[in-house]
Design an enzyme around this catalytic site. Structure first.
Site, short mmCIF file in Angstrom:
data_model
loop_
_atom_site.label_atom_id
_atom_site.label_comp_id
_atom_site.label_asym_id
_atom_site.label_seq_id
_atom_site.Cartn_x
_atom_site.Cartn_y
_atom_site.Cartn_z
N HIS A 134 40.23 -44.27 44.53
CA HIS A 134 41.38 -43.73 45.28
C HIS A 134 41.58 -44.56 46.53
CE1 HIS A 134 40.78 -39.32 43.66
NE2 HIS A 134 41.32 -40.12 42.75
N GLU A 135 42.44 -45.55 46.49
CA GLU A 135 42.83 -46.20 47.74
C GLU A 135 43.93 -45.32 48.34
OE1 GLU A 135 41.90 -48.93 49.81
OE2 GLU A 135 43.34 -47.70 50.92
N GLU B 132 32.32 -57.95 50.58
CA GLU B 132 33.69 -58.44 50.38
C GLU B 132 34.05 -59.55 51.36
OE1 GLU B 132 36.30 -55.07 50.83
OE2 GLU B 132 35.84 -54.81 52.95
C1 NOJ Z 1 38.72 -52.35 50.91
C2 NOJ Z 1 37.46 -51.96 50.23
O1 NOJ Z 1 36.34 -52.18 51.05
C3 NOJ Z 1 37.37 -52.73 48.94
O2 NOJ Z 1 36.13 -52.50 48.33
C4 NOJ Z 1 38.52 -52.35 48.08
O3 NOJ Z 1 38.48 -53.12 46.91
C5 NOJ Z 1 39.85 -52.59 48.78
N1 NOJ Z 1 39.83 -52.00 50.08
C6 NOJ Z 1 41.02 -52.04 48.00
O4 NOJ Z 1 41.00 -50.63 48.02
CA CA Z 2 36.47 -52.56 53.58
#
Ligand code: NOJ
Ligand code: CA
Length: 700
Positions: A411-412, A505
């Site tokens: 869930h973004e 990331e």
């Molecule tokens: C930032 C998050 O830390 C990352 O893991 C995710 O893929 C992206 N947002 C997209 O929701």
């Molecule tokens: Ca992040």
């Protein structure tokens, strides 16, 4: 006349109270509480050395007299507490909660109000909080600022990130306290979401080391219905003062008595390892309220994720712009050919997970909205239930179930809180209906409603609301960009992970400092586990996306060590299946390593330089060792005396090769086996930016 004089004398005496002191159970810490000229103060010593010099307590209120001055001690109550409890998941099987408590009632004669401060002194440090009892003259109040001081006793070496009400995704800076101001500008790496709020503001958990070798950590515990605290340094006096996160109109919190502040925590020791072993923050949280916790399980997972982070593939299904969820007809749009969350590709991940014993597969980019989700402060981006046309929800549910693998929901929220809360019940029910039992949520971008901050009281309440509601549906939560943890997972153990720091990331967005993972356990991890997402074997991002020159600041062997050094009940193997298939011998460690533990030992530790942990797997005699170091490299020495004397073990050592280097030769590793007992010792080379991992398996 005599009577009047006596009265005045007595009144004067009561203004400056006598210092009240208590000791920690082992006698090493001494807390002293005193009202000086009407101002409540505290002071903390460890083995006769000052940890916190005399520091003021109190709060400034809006449109009401402050709670800073004019106090006298009306009552003091001492007590002792000692109990042991078993976490649902954790680094150890049993945690002892043992402290001496001092509850001080402060009365402010001019307003007839009372403020309580509850101090708990443990063998590993101090926790204290404000308590506001229900009373005629204090019912509803608005915080202008909390004015808690932490007066440092020297110009300590400090591991800090800039104060920012919305993100912690910074590399740490290591400097003296007095150098923070001068380094604040360079501390910000190019990132749109970073907004430093002051020249000397820093976030907690804050780690320090005094010139004479005292390790000190400041954070908070049980952050509930209150704004998150940062610290602002007066670099002339070396005194930190609390700064609460403001709301959209600049207020710092709305409270109604009876209520309390979160705990302010100070963990200290002359051994760095003791800081890592401290359970003080968990102990200051309430025991779990859940009667049934059988549905909460540690999770080892892979995911359709790194390929999007590196830019190899996309979250979005099309390349069209100006998408509106309720207007655009995706069944008639042209796919961009790079959409990773498609049924066949997800099946490939499920196959890999099933073959190698993973619990779950995270899939990001499965739902409609990714074409136009970021940076426009759009209220309505996602509905959390509508898949792209190439993602077969039911088919994948069946495929995953047949392979005994769970799918992990994503869930973004795009930080549109109103939109998420509107859809939350439906979104969680959708998960239950389709076989999902955990969700990775995310809060990228500015908060809607506009002006609110990620770390304000309003958002603190939202994150907890999401955790509690998820529990109603037996769903585990891993929230990214959310408030940094403060030990709340003791109370709500379905909070199995958070990001709330700079994770892997960023190795694809320019890189993390080489010493980053030797600092995080002393800072961010003090409050709870991090979804750091280790396990990147292809450390050159250009291998996936020629346009991206970032690289992972780590050797391959160190990527294995992180499963042990970065404690979390939620661990991802973040690289791509096809990469793991090229390094099956090293991948074996990720398959073998446990994610829940009966025991933990810190074998070596120095923040910013190196960390070596040994952990005993849950319900097993197998141990796992992990060691990481900074860019200098080093020789680590392991004494296996933590093993059982009457057992024999085989150690499989995954280490840097002699010529390994995080930048020039990251994939040079060696795997060797040897028999060990509790008499064994090992000297192990660690490359610059390197480390090693060991599986220590009982020979039956
Ligand atoms: C930032 C998050 O830390 C990352 O893991 C995710 O893929 C992206 N947002 C997209 O929701
Ligand atoms: Ca992040």
């Amino acid at each position: 006349m005599k009577k009047v004089l006596l009265f005045v004398l007595l009144a004067c005496l009561s203004i400056t109270s006598e210092a009240k002191t208590i000791l920690s159970p082992d006698g090493n810490f001494k807390l002293s509480v005193e009202v000086v000229n009407g101002v409540p103060t505290y002071q903390l010593n460890y083995k006769n050395r000052p940890v916190i010099k005399r520091s003021n307590l109190g709060l400034d209120l809006k449109e009401q007299p402050d709670l800073l001055t004019g106090f006298a001690i009306a009552a003091e109550k001492e007590s002792t507490f000692d109990e042991s409890w078993n976490p649902v998941w954790g680094e150890v099987k049993t945690i002892r909660n043992h402290y001496n408590e001092l509850l001080v009632t402060l009365s402010q004669a001019s307003t007839s109000r009372e403020l309580l401060v509850r101090f708990r002194l443990f063998d590993d440090g101090l926790g204290f909080r404000y308590e506001f009892p229900e009373q005629p003259n204090l019912k509803y109040f608005t915080l202008k600022e909390e004015k808690t001081e932490f007066a440092m006793a020297g110009d300590h070496k400090t591991f800090w990130i800039p104060g920012d009400y919305d993100t912690q995704e910074y590399n740490s800076v290591t400097s003296k306290l007095s150098e923070i101001r001068g380094k604040m500008k360079e501390a910000s790496t190019p990132n749109v979401s970073q907004k430093i709020f002051s020249e000397t503001g820093v976030q907690t958990p804050l780690m320090m080391k005094s010139p004479d070798g005292l390790y000190i950590n400041i954070h908070e515990a049980a952050l509930v219905d209150y704004s998150c605290m940062s610290l602002e340094l007066n670099d002339r006096t070396l005194v930190f003062e609390s700064v609460l996160t403001p709301d959209a109109v600049g207020d710092k919190g709305y409270l109604q008595t009876p209520c309390t502040s979160p705990w302010r925590t100070i963990v200290a020791s002359d051994k760095a390892a003791d800081i890592l072993m401290s359970k003080l923050i968990l102990n200051l949280n309430e025991p779990t309220k859940f009667e049934d916790t059988s549905w909460i399980k540690p999770v080892k997972y892979i995911g359709v994720w790194w390929e999007m982070i590196t830019g190899k593939s996309s979250w979005a299904y099309t390349d069209i712009e100006n998408v509106q969820l309720d207007v655009t007809d995706f069944s008639k749009t042209k796919p961009n050919g790079k959409h990773a969350a498609n049924t066949d590709h997800v099946k490939r991940y499920i196959d890999f997970a099933a073959k190698h014993g993973f619990d779950a597969v995270l899939v990001e980019g499965w739902n409609v909205g990714w074409e136009d989700w970021f940076g426009k402060t759009k209220d309505y981006v996602f509905d959390f239930v509508t898949p792209y046309p190439d993602f077969d929800v039911k088919g994948l549910q069946q495929y995953a179930a047949a392979n005994n693998v769970k799918l992990m929901m994503h869930h973004e929220t795009s930080s549109s809180i109103r939109n998420y809360e509107r859809h939350m019940d439906e979104a969680y029910q959708f998960m239950v209906d389709n076989g999902y039992n955990s969700v990775k949520s995310g809060y990228v971008g500015d908060i809607i409603p506009r002006g609110e901050h990620h770390y304000g009281q309003w958002m603190v309440n939202h994150y907890l609301h999401a955790i509690k509601k998820a529990a109603d549906y037996k769903i585990m939560v891993n929230a990214h960009e959310a408030i940094r943890p403060t030990g709340l997972a003791r109370t709500y153990p379905n909070l199995i992970g958070n990001e709330s720091a700079r994770g892997t990331e960023y190795e694809s967005f320019g890189g993390n400092n080489t010493d980053h993972t030797t600092i995080l356990p002393f800072t961010r991890l003090m409050g709870g586990p991090m979804d750091y997402t280790p396990g990147i074997f292809e450390t050159k991002v250009s291998a996936y996306n020629p346009a991206n020159n970032s690289f992972v600041h780590s050797t391959l062997a160190r990527q294995l060590a992180l499963y042990v050094t970065m404690y979390s009940p939620l661990q991802m193997a973040a690289d791509l299946p096809e990469t793991y298939e090229k390094f099956m011998d090293a991948f074996q460690f990720i398959k073998d390593v446990a994610i829940d533990w009966d025991d933990t030992k810190v074998l070596e530790a120095e923040p910013g330089d190196y960390i070596t942990y040994a952990r005993k797997a849950k319900n097993s005699n197998n141990w796992f060792v992990g060691s990481t170091c900074d860019e200098d490299g080093r020789t680590s020495v392991v004494n296996f005396d933590f093993l059982d004397a009457d057992k024999k073990y085989e150690a499989i050592i995954y280490s840097d090769a002699k010529d390994a280097h995080f930048e020039t030769n990251p994939q040079a590793y060696e795997i060797r086996k040897m028999k060990v007992t509790n008499k064994s010792k090992l000297s192990q080379h660690c490359a610059p930016g390197g480390g090693y991992a060991i599986s220590v398996m009982e020979i039956k």
